[in-house]
Design an enzyme around this catalytic site. Sequence first.
Site, PDB file in Angstrom:
ATOM      1  CE  LYS A   1      -1.553   2.980   3.041  1.00  0.00           C
ATOM      2  NZ  LYS A   1      -1.388   3.983   2.318  1.00  0.00           N
TER       3      LYS A   1
ATOM      4  CB  CYS B   1      14.038   9.571   6.330  1.00  0.00           C
ATOM      5  SG  CYS B   1      14.911   8.217   5.186  1.00  0.00           S
TER       6      CYS B   1
ATOM      7  CD  GLU C   1      13.947   1.087   8.023  1.00  0.00           C
ATOM      8  OE1 GLU C   1      14.631   2.053   8.175  1.00  0.00           O
ATOM      9  OE2 GLU C   1      14.183  -0.203   8.051  1.00  0.00           O
TER      10      GLU C   1
ATOM     11  CD  GLU D   1      11.240  13.677   9.335  1.00  0.00           C
ATOM     12  OE1 GLU D   1      10.156  13.012   9.767  1.00  0.00           O
ATOM     13  OE2 GLU D   1      12.000  12.847   8.710  1.00  0.00           O
TER      14      GLU D   1
HETATM   15  P1  NAD Z   1       3.107   9.142   6.755  1.00  0.00           P
HETATM   16  O1  NAD Z   1       3.418   8.654   8.209  1.00  0.00           O
HETATM   17  O2  NAD Z   1       2.314  10.355   6.798  1.00  0.00           O
HETATM   18  O3  NAD Z   1       2.440   8.082   6.027  1.00  0.00           O
HETATM   19  C1  NAD Z   1       3.165   6.869   5.535  1.00  0.00           C
HETATM   20  C2  NAD Z   1       2.176   5.789   5.077  1.00  0.00           C
HETATM   21  O4  NAD Z   1       1.444   5.565   6.158  1.00  0.00           O
HETATM   22  C3  NAD Z   1       1.193   6.435   3.830  1.00  0.00           C
HETATM   23  O5  NAD Z   1       1.187   5.187   2.888  1.00  0.00           O
HETATM   24  C4  NAD Z   1       0.104   6.691   4.393  1.00  0.00           C
HETATM   25  O6  NAD Z   1      -1.321   6.432   3.782  1.00  0.00           O
HETATM   26  C5  NAD Z   1       0.084   5.426   5.748  1.00  0.00           C
HETATM   27  N1  NAD Z   1      -0.937   5.657   6.769  1.00  0.00           N
HETATM   28  C6  NAD Z   1      -0.880   6.699   7.752  1.00  0.00           C
HETATM   29  N2  NAD Z   1      -1.720   6.793   8.665  1.00  0.00           N
HETATM   30  C7  NAD Z   1      -1.958   5.242   8.711  1.00  0.00           C
HETATM   31  C8  NAD Z   1      -2.617   4.201   9.664  1.00  0.00           C
HETATM   32  N3  NAD Z   1      -3.186   4.790  10.654  1.00  0.00           N
HETATM   33  N4  NAD Z   1      -2.489   3.140   9.637  1.00  0.00           N
HETATM   34  C9  NAD Z   1      -1.818   2.543   8.613  1.00  0.00           C
HETATM   35  N5  NAD Z   1      -1.339   3.404   7.316  1.00  0.00           N
HETATM   36  C10 NAD Z   1      -1.352   4.657   7.638  1.00  0.00           C
HETATM   37  O7  NAD Z   1       4.551   9.554   6.218  1.00  0.00           O
HETATM   38  P2  NAD Z   1       4.614  10.462   4.545  1.00  0.00           P
HETATM   39  O8  NAD Z   1       4.473  11.698   5.113  1.00  0.00           O
HETATM   40  O9  NAD Z   1       4.228   9.576   3.673  1.00  0.00           O
HETATM   41  O10 NAD Z   1       6.374  10.265   4.654  1.00  0.00           O
HETATM   42  C11 NAD Z   1       7.327  10.948   5.212  1.00  0.00           C
HETATM   43  C12 NAD Z   1       7.922  10.375   6.468  1.00  0.00           C
HETATM   44  O11 NAD Z   1       8.479   9.302   6.160  1.00  0.00           O
HETATM   45  C13 NAD Z   1       8.790  11.178   7.137  1.00  0.00           C
HETATM   46  O12 NAD Z   1       8.995  11.221   8.470  1.00  0.00           O
HETATM   47  C14 NAD Z   1      10.241  10.570   6.829  1.00  0.00           C
HETATM   48  O13 NAD Z   1      11.190  10.487   7.714  1.00  0.00           O
HETATM   49  C15 NAD Z   1       9.643   9.042   6.760  1.00  0.00           C
HETATM   50  N6  NAD Z   1      10.695   8.117   5.919  1.00  0.00           N
HETATM   51  C16 NAD Z   1      11.226   7.262   6.436  1.00  0.00           C
HETATM   52  C17 NAD Z   1      12.323   6.523   5.800  1.00  0.00           C
HETATM   53  C18 NAD Z   1      13.242   5.536   6.426  1.00  0.00           C
HETATM   54  O14 NAD Z   1      13.841   4.788   5.838  1.00  0.00           O
HETATM   55  N7  NAD Z   1      13.381   5.644   7.851  1.00  0.00           N
HETATM   56  C19 NAD Z   1      12.523   6.634   4.433  1.00  0.00           C
HETATM   57  C20 NAD Z   1      11.438   7.607   3.922  1.00  0.00           C
HETATM   58  C21 NAD Z   1      10.602   8.392   4.516  1.00  0.00           C
END
Ligand code: NAD
Length: 492
Positions: free
Chosen positions: A187, A295, A261, A394
């Site tokens: 997803k 990230c 992650e 962040e």
């Molecule tokens: P987000 O946490 O808002 O969303 C990530 C995913 O989770 C999306 O697919 C979203 O639809 C889904 N989601 C949201 N609420 C959910 C729930 N309650 N249950 C299940 N799924 C849910 O993150 P974002 O805004 O898409 O991405 C940015 C974040 O991702 C930043 O914090 C960044 O640091 C992190 N990130 C981390 C890494 C890593 O490898 N550590 C890599 C890339 C991005």
Amino acid sequence: MEAIVKDLNECFINGEFLNSSGGVSEVFNPATEEPIGLAPVADSDDASAAIHSARSAFDHGTWSKLDVSERARYLQRFHDAMVGLRSKFVEIIRIEGGATCSDAGMRQFDLPLKHFQACIKKGQTDFSRNLPPVISGNPELKFLGSGVVKRIPAGVVLAISAFNYPTYLNLAKIGPALITGNTVVLKPSPLTPFQALLLGQAAKIAELPPGVLNIINGDAELGLQLTTNPDVDLISFTGSDVVGAKIAQQASVSLKRVLLELGGKSAVIVRADGDLDMAAQAILKGFTSHCGQGCAIFTRALVHNSIRKELVERVATIAKEIKVGDPADPKTTMGPLISASQRSRTEKYVGLATDSDAKLIFGGSRPNEFRKGYFYLPTLFDEVSNSDTIAQEEIFGPVGCIIGFDSDEEAINLANDSKYGLRAGIITKNVGLAYELAEHLKVGHVVINGGSLTSMSELPFGGIKRSGYGREGGEEGLLEYTYSRAIEFHAG
Ligand code: NAD
């Protein structure tokens, strides 16, 4: 406006593209705010169908029982199919994710494909372990026993990914999960669904067995349904720490394994003897690459006070070379943020910094020349205190901060004074000392003077503290998708 992406408006379930019961929704180009196509929106029926498909393929199909070399052959075909679709992937990465031309091609497509191929190779390692023979019993009758520890797949893997670097993230989950014999439901973020759905086309070309890979798009509500479904065995999540914590909670009811992650606020330490050109590049890249939406990028620069003024000037000088604009123009070196809300978030943090004692060096606003698109200027603050909100939160926008220090001990303390623990960098001529300092950094990954630049496919990547747990990449990343199973036996 005519849709640009026309053939990715269905979910990919059980090896077929199918209409989603939840309908479709528009996806927008963040540089133009124009729709680029309609993506399927999965509802609870689609979620059940995708998980059922993965469950059946795992429990009753051949995938998990195949010899790993057979799975590797399928995945090599899948890899080759993706390479065949390269130009389509790269265009979508650009128009959907706002990546610049070179970033979309090299960093967001070629690099993840390289890691994927390394994962196929590494995944064929035999990770089983023979135990040494053990003698037990008594002097009259002694027994010989032994055993073996094997690795078995976890089962149905739910992969949930973030909007930044989607192809990278999707493949970093699919690769290790599939080569170790799991089946997958992916997803993606609803902001970047097409890069994920395009993997379905590659899966069809590669003739992956039905149900092995399923792809459905939707928001948090769909995420909730998927993460609470008892037929999912393991969740591999990449996203924010806030959502990560929710997912851990949602998964706890059915006791699923979870890999998280999450975000970061990574520090690069520049010692007084550091190469200033290297440091200036690292600092600038740290908050501007992919418009600061990374990230692991260095959004906190800890700089020795004796060189801080000169280094800030160098960063300001090279920052003038950044060309903000629509990634459709190959000369653009920094594209837009992904959405209006991501830009508002950036503006909120810049506002807080402007009201603090921090000194704005450049940027601090939207560029004037664009009427459309979620653009924001590269923005740097000096004289930031590590306790300031911009040094602790962040932002995920093109905002960097410079924090001064006077001793190595102070630098280490500042770097560790963060709720996150993803990555850190050290720039110095004294490489031996840097190695010693690295041992004191509370992060999952330390890069000294830019790192080795060669062996990333072998390295486990992941964080500690609120940057999550679990690893992607290398042997550690493969084993995350397996259980150990011990078999002991009486040898005589
Ligand atoms: P987000 O946490 O808002 O969303 C990530 C995913 O989770 C999306 O697919 C979203 O639809 C889904 N989601 C949201 N609420 C959910 C729930 N309650 N249950 C299940 N799924 C849910 O993150 P974002 O805004 O898409 O991405 C940015 C974040 O991702 C930043 O914090 C960044 O640091 C992190 N990130 C981390 C890494 C890593 O490898 N550590 C890599 C890339 C991005």
